[in-house]
Design an enzyme around this catalytic site. Structure first.
Site, PDB file in Angstrom:
ATOM      1  N   TYR A   1      44.633  41.412  43.507  1.00 13.16           N
ATOM      2  CA  TYR A   1      43.008  40.821  43.816  1.00 13.16           C
ATOM      3  C   TYR A   1      43.562  39.446  44.408  1.00 13.16           C
ATOM      4  O   TYR A   1      43.721  38.607  43.530  1.00 13.16           O
ATOM      5  CB  TYR A   1      42.218  41.009  42.599  1.00 13.16           C
ATOM      6  CG  TYR A   1      40.702  40.653  43.120  1.00 13.16           C
ATOM      7  CD1 TYR A   1      40.321  40.556  44.317  1.00 13.16           C
ATOM      8  CD2 TYR A   1      39.708  40.480  41.989  1.00 13.16           C
ATOM      9  CE1 TYR A   1      38.919  40.059  44.575  1.00 13.16           C
ATOM     10  CE2 TYR A   1      38.505  40.345  42.074  1.00 13.16           C
ATOM     11  CZ  TYR A   1      38.037  39.806  43.439  1.00 13.16           C
ATOM     12  OH  TYR A   1      36.907  39.570  43.729  1.00 13.16           O
TER      13      TYR A   1
ATOM     14  N   LYS B   1      43.010  44.304  46.892  1.00  8.95           N
ATOM     15  CA  LYS B   1      41.798  43.932  47.194  1.00  8.95           C
ATOM     16  C   LYS B   1      41.924  42.276  47.890  1.00  8.95           C
ATOM     17  O   LYS B   1      41.994  41.263  47.206  1.00  8.95           O
ATOM     18  CB  LYS B   1      40.763  43.906  46.061  1.00  8.95           C
ATOM     19  CG  LYS B   1      39.453  43.436  46.458  1.00  8.95           C
ATOM     20  CD  LYS B   1      38.500  43.193  45.230  1.00  8.95           C
ATOM     21  CE  LYS B   1      37.052  42.872  45.650  1.00  8.95           C
ATOM     22  NZ  LYS B   1      36.414  42.756  44.531  1.00  8.95           N
TER      23      LYS B   1
END
Length: 313
Positions: free
Chosen positions: A151, A179
Protein backbone atom coordinates in the site's frame (compact mmCIF):
# COMPACT_ATOMS: atom_id res chain seq x y z
CA UNK A 1 -1.40 -20.32 -0.12
CA UNK A 2 -0.69 -20.06 -3.83
CA UNK A 3 -1.78 -16.92 -5.60
CA UNK A 4 -4.21 -17.50 -8.42
CA UNK A 5 -6.15 -15.00 -10.46
CA UNK A 6 -9.66 -14.36 -9.24
CA UNK A 7 -11.92 -14.45 -12.28
CA UNK A 8 -14.14 -11.43 -12.66
CA UNK A 9 -17.85 -11.97 -13.03
CA UNK A 10 -17.53 -10.11 -16.35
CA UNK A 11 -15.52 -11.27 -19.38
CA UNK A 12 -12.18 -9.67 -20.11
CA UNK A 13 -9.41 -10.27 -22.60
CA UNK A 14 -6.74 -9.00 -20.22
CA UNK A 15 -3.95 -11.59 -20.07
CA UNK A 16 -2.46 -10.79 -16.67
CA UNK A 17 -3.28 -11.91 -13.17
CA UNK A 18 -5.90 -10.30 -10.99
CA UNK A 19 -4.87 -11.91 -7.71
CA UNK A 20 -7.63 -10.25 -5.69
CA UNK A 21 -10.31 -9.54 -8.28
CA UNK A 22 -10.90 -6.42 -10.32
CA UNK A 23 -13.41 -4.10 -8.63
CA UNK A 24 -12.44 -4.08 -4.97
CA UNK A 25 -14.14 -1.99 -2.32
CA UNK A 26 -12.17 -0.43 0.53
CA UNK A 27 -15.02 -1.26 2.89
CA UNK A 28 -15.95 0.88 5.85
CA UNK A 29 -16.06 -0.83 9.23
CA UNK A 30 -19.62 -0.52 10.56
CA UNK A 31 -20.06 0.35 14.22
CA UNK A 32 -23.12 0.37 16.42
CA UNK A 33 -24.53 3.64 17.71
CA UNK A 34 -22.51 3.11 20.88
CA UNK A 35 -19.31 2.70 18.87
CA UNK A 36 -18.89 -1.07 19.16
CA UNK A 37 -18.02 -3.24 16.18
CA UNK A 38 -21.19 -4.10 14.22
CA UNK A 39 -20.45 -7.56 12.86
CA UNK A 40 -23.97 -8.14 11.60
CA UNK A 41 -23.88 -4.82 9.76
CA UNK A 42 -20.48 -5.66 8.29
CA UNK A 43 -21.85 -8.90 6.91
CA UNK A 44 -24.87 -7.20 5.39
CA UNK A 45 -22.80 -4.43 3.83
CA UNK A 46 -20.32 -6.93 2.41
CA UNK A 47 -23.15 -8.95 0.92
CA UNK A 48 -24.58 -5.88 -0.78
CA UNK A 49 -21.19 -4.88 -2.21
CA UNK A 50 -20.66 -8.31 -3.71
CA UNK A 51 -24.20 -8.45 -5.09
CA UNK A 52 -23.71 -5.04 -6.71
CA UNK A 53 -20.50 -5.76 -8.58
CA UNK A 54 -17.52 -5.89 -6.23
CA UNK A 55 -15.41 -9.00 -6.76
CA UNK A 56 -13.03 -8.30 -3.90
CA UNK A 57 -13.19 -6.65 -0.48
CA UNK A 58 -10.47 -4.84 1.44
CA UNK A 59 -11.04 -4.73 5.19
CA UNK A 60 -9.28 -2.64 7.83
CA UNK A 61 -7.65 -0.24 5.42
CA UNK A 62 -7.70 3.53 5.64
CA UNK A 63 -11.42 3.68 4.94
CA UNK A 64 -11.93 0.82 7.41
CA UNK A 65 -10.48 2.93 10.25
CA UNK A 66 -7.68 0.46 10.95
CA UNK A 67 -5.78 2.82 13.30
CA UNK A 68 -8.71 2.80 15.76
CA UNK A 69 -9.76 -0.86 15.70
CA UNK A 70 -8.13 -3.41 17.98
CA UNK A 71 -6.29 -6.50 16.83
CA UNK A 72 -9.17 -8.65 18.07
CA UNK A 73 -11.72 -6.53 16.19
CA UNK A 74 -9.74 -6.86 12.97
CA UNK A 75 -9.80 -10.65 13.24
CA UNK A 76 -13.50 -10.70 14.17
CA UNK A 77 -14.30 -8.53 11.15
CA UNK A 78 -12.55 -10.92 8.77
CA UNK A 79 -14.42 -13.88 10.23
CA UNK A 80 -17.80 -12.14 10.01
CA UNK A 81 -17.32 -10.99 6.42
CA UNK A 82 -16.04 -14.39 5.37
CA UNK A 83 -19.18 -15.98 6.82
CA UNK A 84 -21.33 -13.46 4.95
CA UNK A 85 -19.74 -13.78 1.49
CA UNK A 86 -18.37 -17.31 1.69
CA UNK A 87 -15.81 -18.02 -0.98
CA UNK A 88 -17.43 -15.82 -3.63
CA UNK A 89 -14.78 -13.09 -3.49
CA UNK A 90 -11.29 -12.63 -2.07
CA UNK A 91 -10.91 -10.81 1.25
CA UNK A 92 -7.79 -8.70 1.69
CA UNK A 93 -7.07 -7.69 5.27
CA UNK A 94 -5.19 -4.54 6.23
CA UNK A 95 -2.39 -5.49 8.61
CA UNK A 96 0.16 -2.71 8.17
CA UNK A 97 1.46 -0.80 11.18
CA UNK A 98 4.55 1.24 12.00
CA UNK A 99 5.96 -1.78 13.87
CA UNK A 100 7.33 -4.75 11.90
CA UNK A 101 6.74 -7.46 14.57
CA UNK A 102 3.20 -6.19 15.14
CA UNK A 103 2.52 -6.23 11.40
CA UNK A 104 3.74 -9.85 11.26
CA UNK A 105 1.40 -10.75 14.14
CA UNK A 106 -1.55 -9.18 12.34
CA UNK A 107 -0.69 -10.98 9.10
CA UNK A 108 -0.66 -14.33 10.90
CA UNK A 109 -3.94 -13.49 12.64
CA UNK A 110 -5.52 -12.51 9.32
CA UNK A 111 -4.45 -15.80 7.79
CA UNK A 112 -5.96 -17.71 10.72
CA UNK A 113 -9.21 -15.72 10.48
CA UNK A 114 -9.73 -16.60 6.81
CA UNK A 115 -8.29 -13.74 4.77
CA UNK A 116 -7.09 -14.43 1.22
CA UNK A 117 -4.41 -11.74 1.24
CA UNK A 118 -2.97 -8.91 3.29
CA UNK A 119 -2.67 -5.19 2.61
CA UNK A 120 0.59 -3.85 4.05
CA UNK A 121 0.95 -0.10 4.26
CA UNK A 122 4.29 1.68 4.42
CA UNK A 123 5.36 2.06 8.06
CA UNK A 124 4.32 5.53 9.09
CA UNK A 125 5.80 8.26 11.27
CA UNK A 126 9.26 6.67 11.59
CA UNK A 127 9.90 7.21 7.85
CA UNK A 128 12.33 4.34 7.25
CA UNK A 129 14.82 4.61 4.38
CA UNK A 130 14.25 2.45 1.33
CA UNK A 131 16.50 -0.43 2.40
CA UNK A 132 14.72 -0.69 5.75
CA UNK A 133 11.37 -0.41 4.00
CA UNK A 134 12.26 -3.25 1.67
CA UNK A 135 13.38 -5.40 4.61
CA UNK A 136 10.08 -4.68 6.41
CA UNK A 137 7.95 -5.81 3.48
CA UNK A 138 10.04 -8.91 2.92
CA UNK A 139 9.81 -9.91 6.57
CA UNK A 140 6.02 -9.58 6.53
CA UNK A 141 5.74 -11.48 3.24
CA UNK A 142 7.94 -14.26 4.63
CA UNK A 143 5.84 -14.64 7.77
CA UNK A 144 2.64 -16.14 6.39
CA UNK A 145 1.40 -18.03 3.36
CA UNK A 146 -0.82 -15.16 2.21
CA UNK A 147 -0.13 -13.05 -0.89
CA UNK A 148 0.69 -9.42 -0.18
CA UNK A 149 -0.67 -6.18 -1.60
CA UNK A 150 1.69 -3.31 -0.81
CA UNK A 151 0.00 0.00 0.00
CA UNK A 152 1.83 3.04 -1.33
CA UNK A 153 0.24 6.17 0.15
CA UNK A 154 2.98 8.69 0.97
CA UNK A 155 0.50 11.48 1.64
CA UNK A 156 -0.52 9.66 4.83
CA UNK A 157 2.62 7.74 5.77
CA UNK A 158 5.28 10.31 4.93
CA UNK A 159 7.29 7.76 2.92
CA UNK A 160 7.03 6.72 -0.72
CA UNK A 161 7.80 3.19 -1.83
CA UNK A 162 10.27 4.15 -4.54
CA UNK A 163 9.72 2.56 -7.96
CA UNK A 164 13.14 0.93 -7.74
CA UNK A 165 12.18 -0.61 -4.40
CA UNK A 166 8.93 -1.94 -5.86
CA UNK A 167 10.83 -3.44 -8.79
CA UNK A 168 13.12 -5.29 -6.37
CA UNK A 169 10.24 -6.44 -4.18
CA UNK A 170 8.47 -7.90 -7.21
CA UNK A 171 10.88 -10.83 -7.07
CA UNK A 172 9.29 -12.06 -3.83
CA UNK A 173 6.83 -14.85 -4.66
CA UNK A 174 4.17 -13.57 -2.25
CA UNK A 175 4.41 -9.85 -3.05
CA UNK A 176 1.94 -9.76 -5.91
CA UNK A 177 0.10 -6.42 -5.93
CA UNK A 178 0.19 -2.71 -5.14
CA UNK A 179 -2.57 -0.40 -4.02
CA UNK A 180 -1.39 2.80 -5.64
CA UNK A 181 -2.06 6.15 -3.98
CA UNK A 182 1.34 7.56 -4.91
CA UNK A 183 0.11 10.24 -7.32
CA UNK A 184 3.24 9.43 -9.36
CA UNK A 185 1.85 8.22 -12.66
CA UNK A 186 5.25 8.02 -14.32
CA UNK A 187 6.68 5.97 -11.46
CA UNK A 188 3.69 3.64 -11.58
CA UNK A 189 4.11 3.07 -15.30
CA UNK A 190 7.80 2.28 -14.78
CA UNK A 191 6.89 -0.48 -12.33
CA UNK A 192 4.08 -1.78 -14.54
CA UNK A 193 6.48 -1.96 -17.49
CA UNK A 194 9.18 -3.86 -15.60
CA UNK A 195 7.31 -6.21 -13.26
CA UNK A 196 4.30 -8.49 -13.06
CA UNK A 197 2.88 -6.69 -10.04
CA UNK A 198 -0.89 -6.27 -10.18
CA UNK A 199 -1.64 -2.59 -9.69
CA UNK A 200 -4.89 -1.39 -8.14
CA UNK A 201 -5.89 2.27 -8.31
CA UNK A 202 -6.37 3.44 -4.74
CA UNK A 203 -7.58 6.91 -5.76
CA UNK A 204 -11.02 6.91 -7.35
CA UNK A 205 -10.14 9.67 -9.78
CA UNK A 206 -7.46 7.39 -11.25
CA UNK A 207 -9.57 4.27 -11.78
CA UNK A 208 -9.86 4.52 -15.56
CA UNK A 209 -6.50 6.19 -16.19
CA UNK A 210 -4.54 3.50 -14.37
CA UNK A 211 -6.65 0.70 -15.83
CA UNK A 212 -5.94 1.98 -19.33
CA UNK A 213 -2.18 1.51 -18.88
CA UNK A 214 -2.40 -1.99 -17.46
CA UNK A 215 -3.70 -1.94 -13.90
CA UNK A 216 -5.59 -4.97 -12.62
CA UNK A 217 -8.43 -2.90 -11.19
CA UNK A 218 -9.19 -0.60 -8.28
CA UNK A 219 -9.59 -0.47 -4.53
CA UNK A 220 -12.37 2.07 -4.30
CA UNK A 221 -13.78 4.02 -1.36
CA UNK A 222 -16.58 5.46 -3.50
CA UNK A 223 -17.69 1.87 -4.22
CA UNK A 224 -19.05 1.68 -0.67
CA UNK A 225 -21.90 3.85 -1.92
CA UNK A 226 -22.08 3.11 -5.67
CA UNK A 227 -20.48 -0.30 -6.24
CA UNK A 228 -22.35 -1.07 -9.45
CA UNK A 229 -21.41 2.24 -11.04
CA UNK A 230 -17.72 1.80 -10.25
CA UNK A 231 -17.77 -1.68 -11.78
CA UNK A 232 -19.55 -0.29 -14.84
CA UNK A 233 -16.56 1.94 -15.66
CA UNK A 234 -14.28 -1.06 -15.95
CA UNK A 235 -16.98 -3.15 -17.65
CA UNK A 236 -17.19 -0.58 -20.42
CA UNK A 237 -13.44 -0.54 -20.89
CA UNK A 238 -13.26 -4.34 -20.95
CA UNK A 239 -16.01 -4.39 -23.58
CA UNK A 240 -13.90 -2.13 -25.78
CA UNK A 241 -16.20 0.87 -25.37
CA UNK A 242 -13.57 3.30 -24.18
CA UNK A 243 -15.74 6.31 -24.98
CA UNK A 244 -18.43 5.05 -22.61
CA UNK A 245 -15.84 4.22 -19.97
CA UNK A 246 -14.58 7.80 -20.21
CA UNK A 247 -18.10 9.21 -19.91
CA UNK A 248 -18.80 7.09 -16.84
CA UNK A 249 -15.54 8.09 -15.14
CA UNK A 250 -16.19 11.76 -15.83
CA UNK A 251 -19.78 11.53 -14.62
CA UNK A 252 -18.49 10.10 -11.35
CA UNK A 253 -16.10 13.03 -10.87
CA UNK A 254 -18.46 15.27 -8.84
CA UNK A 255 -19.22 12.43 -6.43
CA UNK A 256 -15.54 11.49 -6.19
CA UNK A 257 -14.68 15.10 -5.47
CA UNK A 258 -17.43 15.43 -2.85
CA UNK A 259 -16.33 12.25 -1.09
CA UNK A 260 -12.56 12.37 -1.54
CA UNK A 261 -11.56 15.90 -2.47
CA UNK A 262 -12.35 17.82 0.71
CA UNK A 263 -10.83 18.12 4.17
CA UNK A 264 -13.05 15.27 5.36
CA UNK A 265 -11.59 11.75 5.03
CA UNK A 266 -13.39 9.32 2.76
CA UNK A 267 -14.33 7.28 5.81
CA UNK A 268 -16.48 10.13 7.07
CA UNK A 269 -18.12 10.91 3.75
CA UNK A 270 -18.78 7.25 2.93
CA UNK A 271 -20.35 6.57 6.32
CA UNK A 272 -22.43 9.74 6.04
CA UNK A 273 -23.90 8.64 2.71
CA UNK A 274 -24.38 5.02 3.79
CA UNK A 275 -26.25 6.12 6.89
CA UNK A 276 -28.46 8.41 4.81
CA UNK A 277 -29.29 5.46 2.58
CA UNK A 278 -30.19 3.27 5.54
CA UNK A 279 -27.17 1.01 5.06
CA UNK A 280 -24.81 -0.28 7.76
CA UNK A 281 -22.21 2.30 8.74
CA UNK A 282 -22.61 3.82 12.18
CA UNK A 283 -20.38 6.53 13.60
CA UNK A 284 -16.69 7.05 13.02
CA UNK A 285 -14.28 6.64 15.90
CA UNK A 286 -12.35 9.51 17.45
CA UNK A 287 -10.31 11.39 16.55
CA UNK A 288 -12.54 11.46 13.47
CA UNK A 289 -15.91 13.11 13.90
CA UNK A 290 -19.20 13.15 12.01
CA UNK A 291 -19.97 15.36 9.06
CA UNK A 292 -22.11 18.39 9.84
CA UNK A 293 -25.67 18.65 8.62
CA UNK A 294 -24.83 21.06 5.80
CA UNK A 295 -22.06 18.76 4.56
CA UNK A 296 -24.30 15.71 4.82
CA UNK A 297 -27.04 17.43 2.84
CA UNK A 298 -24.53 18.50 0.19
CA UNK A 299 -23.17 14.97 -0.13
CA UNK A 300 -26.66 13.55 -0.51
CA UNK A 301 -27.52 16.11 -3.19
CA UNK A 302 -24.40 15.23 -5.22
CA UNK A 303 -25.10 11.52 -4.81
CA UNK A 304 -28.73 11.82 -5.95
CA UNK A 305 -27.79 13.92 -8.97
CA UNK A 306 -25.12 11.40 -9.96
CA UNK A 307 -27.33 8.35 -9.58
CA UNK A 308 -30.08 10.05 -11.54
CA UNK A 309 -27.63 11.02 -14.27
CA UNK A 310 -26.13 7.55 -14.76
CA UNK A 311 -29.46 5.73 -14.49
CA UNK A 312 -30.88 7.88 -17.25
CA UNK A 313 -28.00 7.27 -19.64
Amino acid sequence: MTTTPCPSSRPSSRPFSRPFGRTLCAMVTPFTRSGALDLDGAGRLAGRLVAEGCDGLVLSGTTGESPTTSDAEKAELITAVREAVGGRVPIVAGVGTSDTPHTVELALAAEKAGADGVLVVTPYYSRPPQDALEAHFRQVADASGLPVMLYDIPGRTGTRIAPETLIRLADHPRIVAVKDCSYDFLGTQKVLARTGLAYYAGCDEHILALYAVGAAGCVSTVANVVPRQVADILDAFDAGDTARATRLQLRATPLIEAMMGTDLPGTVTAKTLLAGLGLPAGPVRAPLGPAGRETADGLRAVYEEYVSDVSGS
